[in-house]
Design a protein around this motif. Structure first.
Motif, PDB file in Angstrom:
ATOM      1  N   GLY A 145      -2.669   2.135   1.205  1.00  0.00           N
ATOM      2  CA  GLY A 145      -2.101   0.791   1.151  1.00  0.00           C
ATOM      3  C   GLY A 145      -0.633   0.711   0.812  1.00  0.00           C
ATOM      4  O   GLY A 145      -0.108  -0.388   0.579  1.00  0.00           O
ATOM      5  N   SER A 171      -7.751   2.947   0.578  1.00  0.00           N
ATOM      6  CA  SER A 171      -7.842   1.493   0.683  1.00  0.00           C
ATOM      7  C   SER A 171      -8.201   1.081   2.101  1.00  0.00           C
ATOM      8  O   SER A 171      -8.835   0.046   2.323  1.00  0.00           O
ATOM      9  N   LYS A 194     -11.878   1.066   2.430  1.00  0.00           N
ATOM     10  CA  LYS A 194     -12.441  -0.102   1.751  1.00  0.00           C
ATOM     11  C   LYS A 194     -12.332  -1.361   2.613  1.00  0.00           C
ATOM     12  O   LYS A 194     -13.177  -2.259   2.530  1.00  0.00           O
TER      13      LYS A 194
END
Length: 344
Positions: free
Chosen positions: A116, A307, A310
């Motif tokens: 990220g 990330s 996710k």
């Protein structure tokens, strides 16, 4: 700053890609790469950098971009590659040095992107594209530009990603191996799907499959960094393309063609694929199968620092909206919140 860029947050500005991409498309290869100043650079130095890149790729696939080994590629860039770039080398050695440093920079961008850190990823990708140009490595430049397109589409700029992927393909035709060009068409297909253009997505996917077949039928001199792209990866990404187009039947059919990947080697990819296929089952109104895959995805991704991974679980939880009152759904949302820090 462009307002649309500002609203994406996380330091990502798609407009930052405009100038470096345009320069590469106009002139993808520099002239002579020789340099005379400082320490002598030899083949042993190049081998060391290649080994570092290979090792970082393996660790990134297994543990995600946030693990210490994948992150060590940045240290390798600053502490080993940068001093070598200021050394003395012939044109032949210089071209290889620029190319392997470009791959290290692309990997540094990829690991930053995965966790990220999108502004840092952009800087590394732009640097990688410039280094590939300095090394006269057109097919690596094509791969870097395709990676930039992937970052753009996953940050919400699908049309810009289409332009970059198409530009990479057209500029590298006649210079890049079929497998490299096939991957470029795959990312275009994903971008076209995010832009909600099913016909264009299907054409790009078919082109990728044709090129991949050509690469498999007539194996030749291919760069090591593209060895991951085989029919199993095509099928897995095709399932994502069809999921994005809200066509779960076709997505699940493509997934049947995707060979199983060992979770101990491709941990992040396996976890993401489970979330994608689980979402397709939810689109087909199959809650039980969807939840089973969603839970298996959490089992795997709890071991990965990514990330980006996710985000796929987050898309899965969004697709659970019609069943929020179901006890099994509430249990899953609790798992996602406590184990992956994904808010319901």
């Amino acid at each position: 700053m462009n307002r649309r860029d500002f609203l994406t947050g996380s330091g990502f500005a798609v407009s930052a890609f405009t100038t470096p991409v345009t320069r590469w498309l106009v002139t993808p290869a520099d002239g002579s790469a020789d340099h005379a100043d400082g320490q002598q650079v030899g083949r042993a130095d190049l081998d060391e950098l290649r080994d570092a890149a290979d090792e970082a790729r393996r660790w990134d696939s297994k543990y995600g971009g946030g693990n210490w080994k994948a992150n060590s590629v940045t240290a390798c860039l600053t502490e080993r590659a940068a001093p070598l770039l200021r050394g003395s080398f012939s044109d032949a050695v210089g071209r290889e040095l620029f190319s392997v440093t470009a791959e290290l920079s692309r990997l540094a961008g990829w690991t930053a992107f995965d966790v990220g850190q999108h502004d840092a990823a952009q800087r590394h990708f732009i640097q990688a594209l410039r280094l590939a140009r300095a090394g006269r490595d057109v097919q690596l430049g094509c791969y870097v530009l395709t990676t930039m397109a992937m970052q753009s589409l996953l940050r919400g700029f699908a049309s810009e990603a289409v332009d970059m992927a198409q530009g990479a393909f057209e500029r590298a035709k006649g210079h890049a191996a079929p497998r490299v060009l096939a991957f470029t068409k795959l990312i275009e297909a994903r971008a076209q799907a995010r832009a909600n253009d099913p016909k264009a997505a299907s054409r790009a996917l078919a082109a990728s499959e044709t090129l991949l077949g050509l690469a498999d039928a007539r194996p030749g001199d291919e760069p090591g960094w593209i060895d991951f792209y085989h029919h199993a990866r095509l099928s897995a990404d095709a399932a994502e393309v069809l999921r994005d187009l809200k066509n779960p039947k076709a997505a699940l059919a493509w997934n049947q063609q995707a060979a199983a990947m060992p979770s101990g080697v491709f941990t992040r990819s396996v976890g993401m694929r489970l979330a994608i296929v689980g979402t397709a089952h939810l689109q087909a109104r199959d809650l039980d199968q969807g939840l089973d895959l969603g839970n298996r995805s959490v089992d795997i991704l709890a071991r990965v620092q990514s990330s980006r991974a996710k985000d796929y679980v987050r898309e899965f939880t969004d697709a659970l909206a019609p069943w929020r009152r179901e006890p099994a759904v509430r249990d899953f949302l609790h798992r996602a919140r406590t184990e992956l820090s994904i808010a319901a």
